[in-house]
Design an enzyme around this catalytic site. Sequence first.
Site, PDB file in Angstrom:
ATOM      1  CG  ASP A   1      44.254  11.906 -11.506  1.00 36.08           C
ATOM      2  OD1 ASP A   1      45.037  12.837 -11.154  1.00 36.08           O
ATOM      3  OD2 ASP A   1      43.755  11.869 -12.738  1.00 36.08           O
TER       4      ASP A   1
ATOM      5  CG  HIS B   1      46.868  13.806 -14.696  1.00 36.52           C
ATOM      6  ND1 HIS B   1      45.573  13.528 -14.368  1.00 36.52           N
ATOM      7  CD2 HIS B   1      46.972  14.556 -15.886  1.00 36.52           C
ATOM      8  CE1 HIS B   1      44.892  13.912 -15.315  1.00 36.52           C
ATOM      9  NE2 HIS B   1      45.446  14.610 -16.216  1.00 36.52           N
TER      10      HIS B   1
ATOM     11  CB  SER C   1      42.758  16.816 -16.701  1.00 37.40           C
ATOM     12  OG  SER C   1      43.084  15.923 -17.621  1.00 37.40           O
TER      13      SER C   1
END
Length: 371
Positions: free
Chosen positions: A235, A204, A316
């Site tokens: 992801d 993402h 992330s």
Amino acid sequence: MDRRRWKTVGLALAAGVLVLTATPAQAVPAASPGPLQGVAAAERRAAAIEPGLRAGLGERFGGSWIDDAGALVVATTDAGDVARLTAAGARAAVVARSQASLDALLDRLNRTRPVDQAVRVWYVEPRTNSVVVLAADVAKGEAFVRAAGVDRAAVRVEPTTERLLPRSDDVRGGDPIVFNGSARCAVGFTVRRGTEQGFITAGHCGRAGAAVSDARTTPPRPLGTVAGSVFPTNDFAYVRLVAGRPGSGLIGRAPHQEVLIQGHGVVPIGSTICSYSLARNWQCGKIQQLNATVNLANGSLYGLTRTNIGLYPGDSGQPYVAVDWTKKTGQALGTASIGSDPSQGNLISFFQPIARPLATYGVTLITTPAP
């Protein structure tokens, strides 16, 4: 005999925020226990009196060090100094060579070019009253000493397996990165495919073709390009590194603990695992669920692993590792996907297991430091 005046001188970016509750994450285990309180106090006393003793000895000073008990040892070339050193609170050692003579010998070595990189390190070692040369090839170390024309009796050539390299340009898991100049994420694990190198991070963070830069520098330096990205359903993304930015199997940077990745796998529910980012150091917690599905507004994510480690904005893609702290090695588990808001006291994150992106892009983990 000249007796000089003695004196003692006192010297996330997460894809979504889940408002959930969890047990607190654990702090990272210390790499090694700190000194005992008594030893630390002894070391402070030693630091306070050493400058005055050094100055009092003058050219007779042969170096100083702290022994394993925290006591100060001061070396002198004159046995007549022993009583005064002892009375001042130090343990005395009588040596053949002064610190100044060893420093001069080191300077001669510094002005001599080693035959090649097999000669790794040289330094003054007061505990042996010598200069030590560390070499991967002892014969080449000996040749280096001969070329310098120094007193061979004052030099110890010792073998070493250490390979010391500048790593300012290497790429490691947990390094902060920027996608297209805006989205902040982190490197997960470095990988290779033939001669090509890259790393896995969260999908993402950016789509295929996005430019990725190194957020450790100002302005951010070019780092690579997203070669492939999957989000949602999974992801993960693969970033191909630019030339001159080698991938390293190490996770962590000074002053944090380094851990060398040695492979990948899956660990059972309840296992202790750790995650790393340069901004927040190592954080450890537990595996809570495997093969979890998370439903987001823009689609579901499948096959994630849930932990009680918090995920902050910009984290992330960061690596999750099963760490052996005694050996400073680890098994790659996955990369950070989404998490709860730690500022609200909710320590939960989900990571993308590493096996799927490795298989998708046909890459393998880098398991050595950067060359």
